[in-house]
Design a protein around this motif. Structure first.
Motif, PDB file in Angstrom:
ATOM      1  N   THR A  81       0.728  -1.152   0.086  1.00  0.00           N
ATOM      2  CA  THR A  81       0.047   0.086  -0.106  1.00  0.00           C
ATOM      3  C   THR A  81       0.837   1.357   0.024  1.00  0.00           C
ATOM      4  N   CYS A  82       0.475   2.262  -0.568  1.00  0.00           N
ATOM      5  CA  CYS A  82       1.137   3.405  -0.620  1.00  0.00           C
ATOM      6  C   CYS A  82       0.431   4.703  -1.185  1.00  0.00           C
ATOM      7  N   LEU A  83       0.726   5.865  -0.195  1.00  0.00           N
ATOM      8  CA  LEU A  83      -0.026   7.226  -0.506  1.00  0.00           C
ATOM      9  C   LEU A  83       0.951   8.226  -0.799  1.00  0.00           C
ATOM     10  N   THR A  84       0.731   9.135  -1.536  1.00  0.00           N
ATOM     11  CA  THR A  84       1.315  10.192  -1.482  1.00  0.00           C
ATOM     12  C   THR A  84       1.069  11.038  -0.080  1.00  0.00           C
ATOM     13  N   ALA A  85       2.142  11.847   0.538  1.00  0.00           N
ATOM     14  CA  ALA A  85       2.017  12.463   1.493  1.00  0.00           C
ATOM     15  C   ALA A  85       2.928  13.663   1.438  1.00  0.00           C
ATOM     16  N   TYR A  86       2.195  14.642   1.870  1.00  0.00           N
ATOM     17  CA  TYR A  86       3.099  16.085   1.339  1.00  0.00           C
ATOM     18  C   TYR A  86       3.406  17.109   2.537  1.00  0.00           C
ATOM     19  N   ASP A  87       2.664  16.834   3.634  1.00  0.00           N
ATOM     20  CA  ASP A  87       2.916  17.539   4.925  1.00  0.00           C
ATOM     21  C   ASP A  87       2.895  16.843   6.103  1.00  0.00           C
ATOM     22  N   TYR A  88       3.168  17.352   7.185  1.00  0.00           N
ATOM     23  CA  TYR A  88       3.377  16.718   8.566  1.00  0.00           C
ATOM     24  C   TYR A  88       2.134  16.197   8.895  1.00  0.00           C
ATOM     25  N   ALA A  89       0.770  16.799   8.751  1.00  0.00           N
ATOM     26  CA  ALA A  89      -0.183  16.182   9.320  1.00  0.00           C
ATOM     27  C   ALA A  89      -0.710  14.972   8.473  1.00  0.00           C
ATOM     28  N   THR A  90      -0.745  15.108   7.055  1.00  0.00           N
ATOM     29  CA  THR A  90      -1.480  13.831   6.223  1.00  0.00           C
ATOM     30  C   THR A  90      -0.280  12.992   6.500  1.00  0.00           C
ATOM     31  N   ALA A  91       0.956  13.273   6.642  1.00  0.00           N
ATOM     32  CA  ALA A  91       1.975  12.004   6.685  1.00  0.00           C
ATOM     33  C   ALA A  91       1.637  11.304   8.064  1.00  0.00           C
ATOM     34  N   ARG A  92       1.420  12.064   9.180  1.00  0.00           N
ATOM     35  CA  ARG A  92       0.994  11.257  10.416  1.00  0.00           C
ATOM     36  C   ARG A  92      -0.168  10.371  10.133  1.00  0.00           C
ATOM     37  N   LEU A  93      -1.318  10.823   9.436  1.00  0.00           N
ATOM     38  CA  LEU A  93      -2.319  10.135   9.347  1.00  0.00           C
ATOM     39  C   LEU A  93      -2.052   8.776   8.408  1.00  0.00           C
ATOM     40  N   VAL A  94      -1.174   9.196   7.531  1.00  0.00           N
ATOM     41  CA  VAL A  94      -1.029   7.941   6.460  1.00  0.00           C
ATOM     42  C   VAL A  94      -0.115   6.959   6.990  1.00  0.00           C
ATOM     43  N   ASP A  95       0.794   7.227   7.836  1.00  0.00           N
ATOM     44  CA  ASP A  95       1.562   6.401   8.529  1.00  0.00           C
ATOM     45  C   ASP A  95       1.071   5.783   9.900  1.00  0.00           C
ATOM     46  N   GLU A  96       0.119   6.468  10.409  1.00  0.00           N
ATOM     47  CA  GLU A  96      -0.589   5.734  11.537  1.00  0.00           C
ATOM     48  C   GLU A  96      -1.486   4.674  11.169  1.00  0.00           C
ATOM     49  N   ALA A  97      -2.215   4.910   9.752  1.00  0.00           N
ATOM     50  CA  ALA A  97      -3.214   4.188   9.275  1.00  0.00           C
ATOM     51  C   ALA A  97      -2.465   2.620   8.771  1.00  0.00           C
ATOM     52  N   ASP A 129       6.986   4.812  10.623  1.00  0.00           N
ATOM     53  CA  ASP A 129       6.996   3.311  10.151  1.00  0.00           C
ATOM     54  C   ASP A 129       7.047   3.145   8.470  1.00  0.00           C
ATOM     55  N   ALA A 130       6.404   4.036   7.995  1.00  0.00           N
ATOM     56  CA  ALA A 130       6.297   3.909   6.548  1.00  0.00           C
ATOM     57  C   ALA A 130       7.559   4.201   5.833  1.00  0.00           C
TER      58      ALA A 130
END
Ligand code: KIV
Length: 296
Positions: free
Chosen positions: A29-45, A87-88
């Motif tokens: 699974t992979c998603l783009t992330a561009y900032d701190y907040a979305t990176a955290r949510l993507v990583d924590e998911a 983790d990602a």
């Protein structure tokens, strides 16, 4: 051990984990992330790869295409994502022009993404014609993700964002590109905007994990642009996009409600206000009473 919001255990993902996944037939699974907040949510998911794609030129910065974004602009976002990701696997896109000349420049730029940005791999678009520079970067101990098919940095050469690999010649070239990247030892290959059948053929042919975006369900993993996933891109989505949420509607709703509350004087209310400590209030009342008395 920490858990994802749905209770799955989280562990650090590396390029080796990604490679194992192909052999275990476990989708990546992979998603783009561009900032701190979305990176955290993507990583924590528990998403495996956070990709700081140069698509941020369009989604975050409003550029018309990805061509004008610079290494410094990309680095600004990579650093923010680094602070949000635990983790990602963090992959940073090398922007157009940062690896198209001398390979020493490419190594210098890729090194910046690792040293300054904290990226664990860099991504470069192109197959056979980029394989020498990709090899040099890998030799410099920097894992590289390949990217072939509809490569947005080639928009002017392709004459638009067009599905690639539709003719026999084009399929043959794509297969050669994929094999060249596989032999060069890339960490994974992003396959973008190609027919499902070609995505499946490449995935079966190479040992490197493939991650598809508009390349059908038979790739070893899938990626979407975060803004497409949550409807933060303006305009109609591409055929391959599935929208899982409507953040644009949520933001608009929240902003309109905020504006209405200010105008109707319902925001902020007393509970949302700071108050003086009792003693200060009492002292202030005394001063004001005296002042009033003198004025009379
Ligand atoms: O820039 C990007 O977001 C990408 C992905 C779509 C693969 O390259």
């Amino acid at each position: 051990m920490s858990l994802t919001p749905i209770g799955e255990p989280r562990r650090k993902i590396t390029t080796a984990t990604i490679r194992e996944r192909k052999f275990e037939h476990t989708p990546i699974t992979c998603l783009t992330a561009y900032d701190y907040a979305t990176a955290r949510l993507v990583d924590e998911a528990g998403i495996d790869i956070a990709l700081v794609g140069d698509s941020l030129a369009m989604t975050m910065l409003g550029y018309e295409n990805t061509l004008s974004i610079t290494v410094d602009e990309m680095l600004h976002h990579v650093k923010a994502v680094r602070r949000g990701v635990k983790d990602a696997l963090l992959i940073a896109d090398m922007p157009y022009g940062s690896y198209h000349g001398e390979s020493s420049d490419a190594i210098h730029n890729a090194t910046r993404f690792v040293k300054e940005g904290g990226a664990e791999a860099v991504k470069m678009e192109g197959g056979e014609k980029r394989v020498d520079v990709i090899r040099r970067v890998i030799d410099a101990e920097i894992p590289v993700a390949g990217h072939i098919g509809l490569t947005p940095q080639s928009v002017n050469v392709m004459g638009g964002y067009k599905v690639q690999g539709k003719s026999l010649n084009a399929i043959e070239q794509l297969m050669r590109d994929a094999v060249a990247l596989d032999r060069a030892g890339v960490a994974c290959i992003y396959l973008e905007g190609i027919p499902r059948e070609v995505g499946a053929m490449i995935t079966a042919e190479v040992e490197t994990p493939t991650i598809g975006i508009g390349a059908g369900p038979d790739c070893d993993g899938q990626v979407l642009v975060f803004h497409d996933l949550v409807n933060l891109t303006f305009g109609p989505p591409a055929k391959f996009v599935r929208r899982y949420g409507d953040v644009a509607a949520l933001i608009t709703q929240s902003v309109l409600a905020f504006k209405a509350d200010i105008i109707s004087r319902h925001f902020p209310n007393d509970a949302e206000s700071y108050h003086l400590p009792k003693e200060t209030q009492a002292a202030l009342d005394t001063i004001l009473r005296r002042k009033h008395a003198i004025q009379r």
